[in-house]
Scaffold this active site. Structure first.
Site, short mmCIF file in Angstrom:
data_model
loop_
_atom_site.label_atom_id
_atom_site.label_comp_id
_atom_site.label_asym_id
_atom_site.label_seq_id
_atom_site.Cartn_x
_atom_site.Cartn_y
_atom_site.Cartn_z
N HIS A 52 0.78 -1.26 -0.04
CA HIS A 52 0.03 -0.14 -0.15
C HIS A 52 0.85 1.31 0.06
CE1 HIS A 52 0.43 -0.76 4.69
NE2 HIS A 52 0.85 0.71 4.52
P1 TYD Z 1 -2.16 -3.85 7.45
O1 TYD Z 1 -1.79 -2.32 7.18
O2 TYD Z 1 -2.71 -4.53 6.61
O3 TYD Z 1 -0.45 -4.51 7.65
P2 TYD Z 1 0.60 -4.71 6.67
O4 TYD Z 1 0.84 -3.35 5.83
O5 TYD Z 1 1.81 -4.85 7.37
O6 TYD Z 1 0.42 -5.76 5.69
O7 TYD Z 1 -2.51 -3.85 8.95
C1 TYD Z 1 -2.95 -5.20 9.62
C2 TYD Z 1 -4.20 -4.71 10.29
O8 TYD Z 1 -3.67 -3.76 11.47
C3 TYD Z 1 -5.30 -4.05 9.84
O9 TYD Z 1 -6.54 -4.84 10.29
C4 TYD Z 1 -5.23 -2.52 10.44
C5 TYD Z 1 -4.49 -2.98 11.83
N1 TYD Z 1 -3.71 -1.60 11.96
C6 TYD Z 1 -3.90 -0.82 12.97
O10 TYD Z 1 -5.34 -1.00 13.42
N2 TYD Z 1 -3.23 0.25 13.51
C7 TYD Z 1 -2.13 0.68 12.62
O11 TYD Z 1 -1.61 1.56 13.15
C8 TYD Z 1 -1.69 -0.03 11.50
C9 TYD Z 1 -0.37 -0.16 10.65
C10 TYD Z 1 -2.60 -1.50 11.27
#
Ligand code: TYD
Length: 145
Positions: A52
């Site tokens: 992302h």
């Molecule tokens: P995600 O952004 O998909 O992680 P990555 O980019 O590492 O694959 O986030 C995973 C989950 O965590 C998603 O349900 C959102 C949650 N999350 C939060 O609640 N707060 C945060 O600051 C972050 C980064 C993720």
């Protein structure tokens, strides 16, 4: 290195007892006010994280333990890096696309950000991201915004 990407070398207070690194807002370390921290660990070796870009969040990524690869994109150019050194911080401006993968066992990746979490500022579609970047002013202008 892509514009909007930088690598910081932190001062390591290393002595015979071990190492310590201190990070404070804007004090020759992270160039933004830190509002959020999160860390990624227990990652499957086949996992792709990130995938992302963020409209508002900037990040400082620090690999506290282990090793992973990160692929960065600014809408036009791509760059591949390995994160493995806990004395270095990878600074990512907003609107840099990131993919993290090849996590070795035991890797802990720490992220500091200038923004609290807001799912609506995430762009998770790479084609949509590339379209947006065609209309987005150069990164130097955005850095001041
Ligand atoms: P995600 O952004 O998909 O992680 P990555 O980019 O590492 O694959 O986030 C995973 C989950 O965590 C998603 O349900 C959102 C949650 N999350 C939060 O609640 N707060 C945060 O600051 C972050 C980064 C993720």
């Amino acid at each position: 290195m892509l514009k909007g990407v930088d690598v910081l070398q932190f001062k390591n207070f290393k002595d015979p007892h071990g190492s310590l690194i201190a990070i404070e807002n804007l004090q020759d370390t992270v160039p933004f006010d830190i509002k959020r921290i999160f860390y990624i660990f227990d990652v499957n070796k086949d996992a792709l994280r990130g995938n992302h870009a963020n409209k508002k969040s900037k990040f400082c990524l620090i690999c506290l333990n282990g090793k992973c690869d990160i692929r960065l994109n600014d809408g036009s150019n791509e760059e591949l890096m390995t994160l493995s050194d806990p004395t270095k911080g990878l600074i990512l401006d907003k609107l840099i696309w990131k993919d993290m993968f090849n996590f070795s066992e035991g890797t802990v990746l720490l992220a500091l950000s200038n923004e609290t979490y807001d799912s609506t500022e995430y762009i998770r579609d790479f084609e949509e991201y590339k379209e947006l970047m065609k209309e987005t002013p150069p990164v130097q202008e955005r850095m001041e915004a």
